[in-house]
Design an enzyme around this catalytic site. Structure first.
Site, PDB file in Angstrom:
ATOM      1  N   HIS B  37      -4.169 -11.800   0.349  1.00 23.48           N
ATOM      2  CA  HIS B  37      -5.529 -11.844   0.911  1.00 23.48           C
ATOM      3  C   HIS B  37      -6.535 -12.303  -0.126  1.00 23.48           C
ATOM      4  O   HIS B  37      -7.404 -13.118   0.150  1.00 23.48           O
ATOM      5  CB  HIS B  37      -5.926 -10.473   1.464  1.00 23.48           C
ATOM      6  CG  HIS B  37      -5.508 -10.267   2.886  1.00 23.48           C
ATOM      7  ND1 HIS B  37      -4.221  -9.938   3.235  1.00 23.48           N
ATOM      8  CD2 HIS B  37      -6.192 -10.372   4.059  1.00 23.48           C
ATOM      9  CE1 HIS B  37      -4.141  -9.833   4.562  1.00 23.48           C
ATOM     10  NE2 HIS B  37      -5.320 -10.098   5.077  1.00 23.48           N
ATOM     11  N   LYS B 102      -1.743  -0.001   9.272  1.00 20.65           N
ATOM     12  CA  LYS B 102      -1.915   1.414   9.581  1.00 20.65           C
ATOM     13  C   LYS B 102      -3.192   1.892   8.940  1.00 20.65           C
ATOM     14  O   LYS B 102      -3.584   1.394   7.880  1.00 20.65           O
ATOM     15  CB  LYS B 102      -0.720   2.236   9.104  1.00 20.65           C
ATOM     16  CG  LYS B 102      -0.480   2.097   7.606  1.00 20.65           C
ATOM     17  CD  LYS B 102       0.027   3.335   6.948  1.00 20.65           C
ATOM     18  CE  LYS B 102       0.449   3.068   5.508  1.00 20.65           C
ATOM     19  NZ  LYS B 102      -0.169   3.974   4.535  1.00 20.65           N
TER      20      LYS B 102
END
Lengths: 281, 188
Positions: B37, B102
């Site tokens: 990222h 999550k």
């Protein structure tokens, strides 16, 4: 009597323990997960706990790590004062064991060599090593690979003595509530109360390696563990954070004398993959 | 509701999913976690091009353990999504269709999910062995030097996930907890 222990034996054992911990969850942890699955009131929560049990079976039968985060290796060593260690330096021996376990055991290498430059060391070393000299002529090794989803949600609170036990309860609930779904509940909550800033954190970490669900020998601490488990499970976070009555599997609290001016509290949260393997050489 | 969906995902399908839906994902998804990222973010800041066209893609926040011989992948469960929050709104605005991870998301990410008719799924954290069985192929397609953090193209079959944040911004983490909450705010 002085007993000689070869550090290469420590290396070999740590290698095996890293692999064992990441594929076979200890019996005490399996038992509390099974028990939680029976008691969980949320249908989705129950389904998730069933998946976790299935995951444990697949991991052990097919030798796939229980979780892809195979952790940073935390190693506790209790070395008898009548032991003479022979061979490579103790620290090198431990790190060599971790290196062999993680590279040979198909475990993920999750350690960066510098916290800001962040280059992966590619063998999961170094370990975090805590050594204590104790009476006797044995070497007790505990390997507890720690995942960081839950480590990141752990906290240290430097409370004022006036905040007392209510302050401690509040600190534990705050840490667990803030951790929520991030820490892969159901969690095991390790708590250290007292000592100094670093001592309470170390006690909290050690508390996670206790046999799951075993209580403190101090009566009021045992009561506090039971009360906090009930309160944490009343938060409603549930398995996977998707709601339910199982948020924690156990609360383990260790205490230590502290300063007249302080009340340090550390809350070390572990996910349901609370790995700990013990061997005595 | 149980749903079978395909990846990449189209906006119409994403919009039809509701927080709480249990989905089985089949198709092609891509992995990216912290380091990938950051690299994509830096490339975009320099005006460069991403290694993958994100349109409709499902990004799985996951860094696997190494595969044993003859296996497709090692353990392969989700990592905590909030560490990607800083980078996510920009990727959603570039067309990313969905994310699997999550844990909680920031208000900025939730706004970007709503703005782009996207969806955030959670997979069960700590079930990496089980989830790996739904992955039938894995290939590193970018940033190989990042090791476990490289971008991988995965083929998945009936990969189980739960809609946590839907395109209207409904958040299962907030609603589901209330149903079972018995401990009051002050801890009593």
């Amino acid at each position: 009597m002085i007993r000689t222990v070869q550090t290469k034996d420590i290396t070999e054992n740590i290698k095996e323990m890293c692999i064992e911990a990441n594929h076979f969850l200890s019996r005490d942890m399996c038992a509390v997960i099974r028990n939680a699955e029976k008691k969980e009131e949320s249908p989705l929560g129950k389904q998730i706990l069933e998946q976790l049990e299935e995951n444990l079976s697949i991991a052990s039968e097919e030798m796939i790590p229980i979780c892809q985060d195979t952790g940073m290796a935390v190693v506790f060593l209790e070395i008898g004062q009548d032991v003479h260690l022979e061979g490579a330096s103790l620290e090198d021996a431990v790190n060599e064991g971790v290196r062999r376990g993680y590279t040979g055991g198909f475990l993920r290498k999750s350690v960066v060599g510098d916290p800001l430059i962040r280059e992966n060391t590619r063998d999961n070393t170094p370990a975090v090593i805590h050594t204590r000299i104790v009476p006797g002529e044995q070497v007790k090794i505990t390997v507890a690979p720690k995942g960081f989803g839950s480590e990141n949600m752990s906290r240290v609170f430097m409370l004022k003595p006036a905040e007392g036990i209510e302050g401690v309860k509040n600190a534990i609930l705050t840490a667990v509530r803030d951790a929520g779904p991030n820490a892969c509940p159901p969690m095991v909550v390790g708590v250290g109360i007292g000592g100094t800033f670093e001592k309470c954190a170390l006690m909290a970490k050690e508390a996670l390696t206790r046999e799951t669900g075993a209580h403190s020998e101090i009566p009021y601490v045992k009561e506090l563990e039971e009360e906090m488990l009930e309160k944490i499970n009343g938060l409603g976070i549930g398995p996977g954070g998707l709601g339910g009555t199982t948020t924690a599997l156990a609360v383990h609290i260790n205490t230590y004398p502290t300063h007249i001016a302080g009340l340090p509290v550390a809350v070390n949260i572990c996910c349901h993959v609370n790995r700990h393997v013990v061997r005595v050489l | 509701m149980n749903r079978h969906i395909e990846a990449p995902i189209d906006k119409k399908e994403a919009k039809s999913l509701k927080a709480g839906d249990y989905v089985y994902i089949t198709g092609t998804i891509y992995t990216a976690r912290d380091a990938a990222h950051k690299r994509m973010y830096d490339i975009l800041a320099e005006g460069g091009e991403l290694p993958v066209d994100l349109k409709g893609q499902v990004i799985y926040y996951m860094g696997p353990s190494p595969a044993r011989e003859g296996r497709v992948i090692g353990s392969a469960g989700p990592t905590t999504a909030s560490r990607m929050d800083k980078y996510t709104p920009q990727l959603l605005d570039l067309g990313m269709g969905a994310m699997i991870g999550k844990g909680k998301r920031s208000p900025e990410v939730i706004e970007a999910i709503k703005r782009n008719d996207a969806v955030y799924f959670a997979a069960v954290g700590g079930a990496g062995a089980l989830l790996s069985k739904c992955i039938t192929s894995s290939e590193v397609v970018a940033y190989e030097d990042l090791g476990t953090e490289a971008i991988r193209k995965l083929t998945v079959e009936n990969f189980p996930a739960i809609v946590v944040i839907d395109s209207e911004g409904n958040n299962l983490y907030e609603t589901a907890i209330k149903e079972y909450c018995r401990t009051e705010e002050n801890g009593r």
